[in-house]
Design an enzyme around this catalytic site. Structure first.
Site, PDB file in Angstrom:
ATOM      1  N   GLU A  49       0.556  -1.174  -0.042  1.00 31.11           N
ATOM      2  CA  GLU A  49       0.132  -0.165   0.067  1.00 31.11           C
ATOM      3  C   GLU A  49       0.778   1.273   0.274  1.00 31.11           C
ATOM      4  OE1 GLU A  49      -2.960   0.335   3.173  1.00 31.11           O
ATOM      5  OE2 GLU A  49      -3.919   2.233   2.101  1.00 31.11           O
ATOM      6  N   CYS A 243      -7.030   1.910   2.518  1.00 33.78           N
ATOM      7  CA  CYS A 243      -7.824   2.374   2.312  1.00 33.78           C
ATOM      8  C   CYS A 243      -7.344   2.774   1.112  1.00 33.78           C
ATOM      9  CB  CYS A 243      -7.228   2.842   3.763  1.00 33.78           C
ATOM     10  SG  CYS A 243      -8.325   2.102   5.521  1.00 33.78           S
ATOM     11  N   ASN A 374     -11.828  -2.421   0.324  1.00 39.78           N
ATOM     12  CA  ASN A 374     -11.152  -3.694   1.173  1.00 39.78           C
ATOM     13  C   ASN A 374     -11.325  -3.748   2.155  1.00 39.78           C
ATOM     14  OD1 ASN A 374      -7.812  -3.018   2.544  1.00 39.78           O
ATOM     15  ND2 ASN A 374      -8.489  -1.438   2.604  1.00 39.78           N
ATOM     16  N   GLU A 375     -11.773  -2.864   3.305  1.00 39.98           N
ATOM     17  CA  GLU A 375     -12.334  -3.389   4.771  1.00 39.98           C
ATOM     18  C   GLU A 375     -13.788  -2.476   4.655  1.00 39.98           C
ATOM     19  OE1 GLU A 375      -9.156  -1.461   7.693  1.00 39.98           O
ATOM     20  OE2 GLU A 375      -8.563  -2.846   8.188  1.00 39.98           O
TER      21      GLU A 375
HETATM   22  O1  AHR Z   1      -2.160  -1.528   6.584  1.00 39.67           O
HETATM   23  C1  AHR Z   1      -2.596   0.031   7.014  1.00 39.67           C
HETATM   24  C2  AHR Z   1      -3.931   0.156   7.024  1.00 39.67           C
HETATM   25  O2  AHR Z   1      -4.591  -0.867   7.733  1.00 39.67           O
HETATM   26  C3  AHR Z   1      -4.952  -0.454   5.410  1.00 39.67           C
HETATM   27  O3  AHR Z   1      -4.430   0.553   5.577  1.00 39.67           O
HETATM   28  C4  AHR Z   1      -6.149  -0.548   6.377  1.00 39.67           C
HETATM   29  O4  AHR Z   1      -6.742  -1.723   4.834  1.00 39.67           O
HETATM   30  C5  AHR Z   1      -5.816  -1.036   7.717  1.00 39.67           C
HETATM   31  O5  AHR Z   1      -7.196  -0.920   8.520  1.00 39.67           O
END
Ligand code: AHR
Length: 664
Positions: A49, A243, A374-375
């Site tokens: 990321e 994120c 993603n989340e």
């Molecule tokens: O790894 C850091 C963050 O943690 C990522 O962007 C997210 O997916 C998670 O909350």
């Protein structure tokens, strides 16, 4: 005499005390090499990321920050030095809709002498003797006399440590290039451009790259960092996050189509991590997308890793705004997913396949996995996932779709998503765990009781937190790494359902991070691997291809005597590999009883990762303070003692005698 005998007895007892310990209590047992559990080649992978300056300022080797004046503050990271009596003028022109992808450039009204200084990403890392490639797009006002441009790298004392010169004569936009060799090593160099002459000069895309990038690709990636990724032998590369996929608002989501094609036509975007944490503000964090989806696919290919792109599902980060695309406006998002598959795999006669070919890769990238969201959490995610799944499967039935259960490994939202995704026969479900070392130890058996007929698991983001999630005080210390190793024995033991795993985040700039812990740390000159990296590497480099039924007493080793273990067969190398974590503060000697069919050579290898100090870390000055140590040990098919140092991870590599291969 009597007294002498008792001394002898005592000495003998002491001499054999470790053996006595080994023969007491539980033993390890491996009855045979039969296995019904295949380990997926994707088992141990990488999560990438652009957080902590991981892409711009990190893996992407561009040294100029804000190279095309597209940051919110157009002159951010640039400094001017001007004549006092007759100053030149620099203005920013914005072409807006005429050139929406990269609308701004700088216009200099030069009246003699003018200097621009770029600070780089917390400086520029320059190495003595290395070649640097400068480029700039320029356009001189019609009728103006040629202008001299002096290009120099300067050190902290403003002394030149490498320089070149160009004469600008072109009156239509064109790219000019110059290369030069650095005369000194400097971690915090700056780029100085000095202009001499009279008239109007337009400039854009001011860039400086080292020649010595990964595979020497022009405009490529930082070699030392990719080498560390390569050494992990990752099964997959997940990108671009995290994120960052979602954006704080939908308008700031990651849109892959804006990250491909010519570099100067990629639309920059603020990096959502720039002001996410008040305690770690990074207002100069933007995404140029010089490292875009084409480069991620190429990197996956270079690493021999399956590409795993994750796309926005129409929900902005739920920790921020949680903005939703209405269901009847979801089409463009779904189309992005379909077009991405065409970009990766489509024939060169298709629109997106042609772009891939034009960019230099006519062969398909062979994409097999795609992630939706993603989340995300809640019913809004599930209803959007269903739409994506239907559309992707209708066109690409073999594509494996990754869905997710949100940010936490338990709780109401997790349970809801897990239940719904199971009902939908989701194939691969992403679970995230950022938790304490104790959590990791006590969850080494997490998957033992999972439904064998449910979705497969992608442990997509995990890392032990020495303080608390998102705390800036978290450390990549040995306690965290050791607890992750213990947990990973559980992932491996359950490889029938756990098909992918990745530590997160991957990279962090030592001066520009927002999130800690991270697997690899770097500054502008160097990078180092954390103990957590070495744990990942030891598992990944010894992945094997079949899980074996290793017992400690009658059960798998999931914490009894603070031991955690797993065993795999590596048929390609004809090896039996044991991974054992001793989380206690005492050395332990444990017998392992091998089934009579298992014949091993008498010499074996033990790789040990250990520290007596749970707080110990690696760093730039001691990058291998905690690093794997290799030793040759005696091995025996009949009776073998595993010496397990206190607070250690051991990899035992036992060569199988060739006769044995048939008996499996
Ligand atoms: O790894 C850091 C963050 O943690 C990522 O962007 C997210 O997916 C998670 O909350």
């Amino acid at each position: 005499m009597k007294r002498n005998i008792s001394w002898v007895v005592l000495l003998v007892m002491l001499a054999f005390s470790s053996n006595l310990q080994a023969q007491s209590g539980e033993q390890f047992q491996l009855k045979n090499l039969k296995s019904a559990i295949d380990i997926q080649p994707t088992m141990w992978g990488i999560f990438f990321e652009d957080i902590n300056f991981a892409a711009d300022g990190g893996l992407y080797a561009e040294m100029v920050k804000n190279r095309s004046f597209e940051f919110d503050t157009p002159m951010m990271s640039w400094q001017e030095a001007n004549e006092e009596s007759n100053p030149s003028e620099l203005v920013i022109i914005n072409l807006e809709d005429l050139k929406p992808e990269n609308p701004r450039f700088a216009r200099l009204k030069l009246k003699g002498n003018y200097t621009l200084l770029n600070e780089g990403f917390r400086g520029m890392g320059v190495k003595n003797g290395d070649l640097y490639n400068f480029s700039i797009q320029t356009k001189l006002q019609k009728g103006a006399a040629p202008m001299r441009m002096k290009i120099a790298l300067v050190n902290a004392a403003n002394e030149e440590i490498g320089a070149a010169e160009l004469m600008v004569e072109n009156t239509a936009w064109s790219t000019m290039k110059a290369s030069f060799t650095a005369k000194a090593t400097e971690e915090k160099a700056k780029l100085r451009l000095t202009f001499e002459g009279e008239g109007e000069l337009d400039m854009d895309m001011i860039s400086l790259f080292p020649q010595d990038t990964w595979k020497q690709r022009p405009g490529g990636l930082r070699k030392d960092i990719v080498e560390k990724l390569e050494a992990l032998q990752p099964g997959f590369l997940r990108f671009p996050g995290g994120c960052i996929v979602e954006g704080r608002v939908l308008a700031e989501r990651y849109q892959w189509k804006k990250t491909v094609g010519a570099i100067d036509q990629r639309t920059g975007l603020v990096n959502r991590w720039n002001t996410e944490f008040d305690h770690r503000l990074t207002p100069d964090y933007f995404q140029t997308f010089g490292l875009g989806f084409y480069e991620y696919f190429l990197l996956s290919e270079d690493l021999g890793a399956e590409a795993l792109p994750i796309l926005s599902c129409g929900i902005a980060c739920q920790f921020n705004t949680g903005e939703l695309v209405p269901m009847d406006h979801l089409d463009p998002y779904v189309q992005d997913a379909l077009d991405l598959i065409e970009f990766a795999n489509g024939a060169t006669t298709t629109a997106w396949g042609k772009l891939r070919a034009d960019m230099g890769h006519p062969e398909p990238f062979n994409l097999k996995y795609i992630g939706v969201g993603n989340e995300q959490w809640g019913p809004q995610y599930i209803e959007r996932y269903i739409v994506f799944e239907k559309a992707i499967k209708a066109k690409y039935p073999d594509m494996i779709i990754v869905s997710g259960t949100g940010p936490f490994p338990d709780g109401e939202d997790f349970d809801y998503a897990a239940k719904e995704l199971k009902k939908l026969n989701a194939e691969l479900v992403d679970e995230h765990y950022y938790n304490t070392p104790e959590w990791f130890l006590s969850n080494a058996n997490r998957y033992d009781a999972y439904d064998r007929n449910g979705p497969k698991i992608f442990a997509g983001e995990y890392a032990a937190q020495s303080v608390a999630i998102a705390s800036p005080d978290n450390k990549n210390n040995w306690q965290c790494a050791l607890s992750e190793a213990a947990f990973m024995t559980g992932l491996e033991r359950n490889a029938d359902i756990v098909h992918m795993t990745s530590y997160a985040p991957l990279l962090a700039h030592a001066e520009a991070w927002q999130w800690t812990p991270d697997m690899i740390w770097f500054n502008n000159l160097e990078s180092y691997a954390t103990p957590n990296y070495y744990v990942q590497q030891l598992f990944s480099n010894h992945a094997g291809n079949k899980v074996l039924d290793l017992k400690y007493g009658k059960q798998p080793a999931t914490g009894a005597d603070q031991l955690y273990a797993s065993a795999v067969l590596d048929e390609a190398n004809n090896q039996l590999i044991l991974k054992v974590v001793n989380a206690s503060d005492k050395d332990q000697d444990k017998l392992i009883k091998l089934g009579s069919d298992i014949k091993i050579n008498t010499k074996a290898e033990q790789i040990i990762l250990q520290s007596k100090d749970l707080k110990a870390e690696n760093g730039f000055s001691a990058p291998e303070h905690i690093a794997p140590q290799h030793k040759t040990i005696e091995a025996s098919s009949k009776k073998m003692t595993l010496h397990l140092p206190a607070q250690s991870l051991s990899i035992f590599k036992l060569d199988l005698q060739s006769v044995n291969v048939q008996s499996r």
